[in-house]
Design a protein around this motif. Structure first.
Motif, short mmCIF file in Angstrom:
data_model
loop_
_atom_site.label_atom_id
_atom_site.label_comp_id
_atom_site.label_asym_id
_atom_site.label_seq_id
_atom_site.Cartn_x
_atom_site.Cartn_y
_atom_site.Cartn_z
N HIS A 150 43.04 28.69 -55.44
CA HIS A 150 43.20 27.40 -54.77
C HIS A 150 41.85 26.86 -54.34
N ILE A 151 41.75 25.54 -54.34
CA ILE A 151 40.54 24.85 -53.92
C ILE A 151 40.94 23.60 -53.14
N GLY A 152 40.01 23.06 -52.33
CA GLY A 152 40.23 21.76 -51.71
C GLY A 152 40.60 21.75 -50.25
N ALA A 153 40.88 22.90 -49.64
CA ALA A 153 41.20 22.96 -48.21
C ALA A 153 40.81 24.33 -47.69
N GLY A 154 40.47 24.41 -46.40
CA GLY A 154 40.07 25.70 -45.84
C GLY A 154 39.74 25.64 -44.37
N GLU A 155 39.19 26.73 -43.88
CA GLU A 155 38.93 26.88 -42.45
C GLU A 155 37.74 26.06 -41.97
N ASN A 156 36.90 25.63 -42.91
CA ASN A 156 35.75 24.81 -42.57
C ASN A 156 35.27 24.11 -43.83
N LYS A 157 34.23 23.29 -43.70
CA LYS A 157 33.75 22.51 -44.84
C LYS A 157 33.28 23.41 -45.97
N GLU A 159 34.32 26.36 -46.88
CA GLU A 159 35.47 26.87 -47.63
C GLU A 159 36.18 25.76 -48.39
N ALA A 160 36.39 24.62 -47.73
CA ALA A 160 37.18 23.55 -48.33
C ALA A 160 36.51 22.96 -49.56
#
Length: 363
Positions: A150-157, A159-160
């Motif tokens: 998965h890509i495009g979202a996360g805990e911070n910029k 990761e995202a």
């Protein structure tokens, strides 16, 4: 057999054609290569539009039957399958978004995988946080548990915005996923959060930072760079000015192709500086009743050495699932796209073909 190592959101994935291995403690900086091949071989990348497994979708979903079954002669053997996942996979009942909150039961996650190669879920969209940060975290944890990248979202910029990086047969492939935040200014940061240096959110396109990421990927040896955008106005058949500007900036920075989703209807195709932009693919697996959302297309990039054929496949969304159009219907859809792409050949089967090189014109 596809042997690749994908890094996304600090979660490692080793995905081969007949088995998934996930959860290993592997350094983010390492890339597994398929040997020391110098000559570039063949690789295929298929990109679909919006996929959603919630709301009415369970009525047509079965864990014993692939929702790709009507198009699997294309998706089934692709090396990389990239889909826009328009829901968090969570059982949370605490919706944060006040209008049209979407979610899907985590049990349906395996159905995302319609290929013997690698499946990547693109999460930079306006529904990933419908059930808040908790819903996003549930979704990522559940995708991890099934070995879905998965890509495009996360805990911070960091990761995202982290791209998927795959090395295959001499090719280094980098896939970015961003959303145009200009479309959603009516939502507060608490409802649709943009990832920051120290807070969770989605990967928002930035004219400076995103362009620099693409340039760095090019400088670091990526010869295939796909930018998957969530942008445009819903139900609009033509791209807006933001879409055009973002797409052109991405190509100028080194992207091989830009592919768009979000509008739920098809938008046209442009070849800009020798590289294609597919402004909106439309839906792929979705339960919308509006007949305008029932025609769509998806794209398969067939790469041979430095040459690419982008195959465009028109589909009907019938019973919420994609089915190939007839040759006459496919020709009609492709001929009516806005903008119209003069460089696209429409075949006798009603599909489209665009031939281009992954090299820049100056190379």
């Amino acid at each position: 057999m596809l042997g690749v190592l994908l890094f996304a959101l600090d979660s490692p994935y080793l995905h081969m054609s007949e088995k998934l291995v996930s959860g290993d403690n592997i350094d983010i900086g390492n890339i597994l290569k398929e040997g020391n091949t110098i000559d570039k071989g063949n690789v295929s990348i298929t990109v679909t539009g919006d996929v959603m497994f919630g709301r009415k979708m369970p009525g047509v979903l079965s864990l014993d039957s692939s929702p790709y079954r009507h198009v699997q002669n294309v998706t089934g053997d692709t090396d990389i399958l990239l889909v826009n996942t328009e829901n968090p996979f969570t059982t949370s009942g605490d919706a944060v978004k006040p209008d049209v909150p979407l979610k899907a039961n985590p049990q349906y996650i395996p159905l995302l995988n319609g290929t013997s190669g690698m499946i990547i879920s693109a999460n930079a969209n306006n529904h990933v946080f419908d059930y808040g940060v908790t819903g996003m975290r549930d979704s990522i944890e559940n995708l991890d548990s099934y070995g879905i990248a998965h890509i495009g979202a996360g805990e911070n910029k960091q990761e995202a915005t982290k791209p998927a990086i795959i090395e295959k047969d001499g090719h280094k492939i980098t896939i970015f996923n961003y959303m145009d935040s200009e479309n959603f200014q009516e939502y507060s940061q608490s409802v649709m959060p943009i990832a920051t240096d120290d807070s969770p959110g989605y990967s928002a396109w930035d004219d400076v930072e995103s362009v620099e990421q693409i340039k760095q990927a090019k400088e670091n040896g990526s010869d295939i760079i796909i930018v998957y955008m969530h942008y445009g106005n819903e139900y609009s058949r033509s791209p807006n000015d933001n879409q055009k500007e973002i797409s052109h900036l991405a190509i100028d920075a080194g992207a091989t192709a830009v592919v768009g989703s979000h509008a739920h209807v098809t938008q046209g195709i442009e070849v800009y500086n020798g590289k294609p932009i597919f402004y909106n693919l439309g839906n792929f697996m979705f339960d919308q009743s509006n007949p305008n959302t029932h025609t769509a297309y998806f794209v398969e990039f067939d790469v041979v050495n430095d040459n690419v054929t982008a195959n465009v496949y028109p589909v009907y969304i019938s019973g919420y699932l994609p089915k190939f159009m007839s040759s006459s219907d496919g020709e009609s859809l492709l001929s009516s796209l806005s903008p119209h792409c003069d460089q696209m050949e429409i075949t006798s089967q009603g599909t489209g073909k665009i031939n281009f090189s992954i090299k820049n014109s100056t190379e």
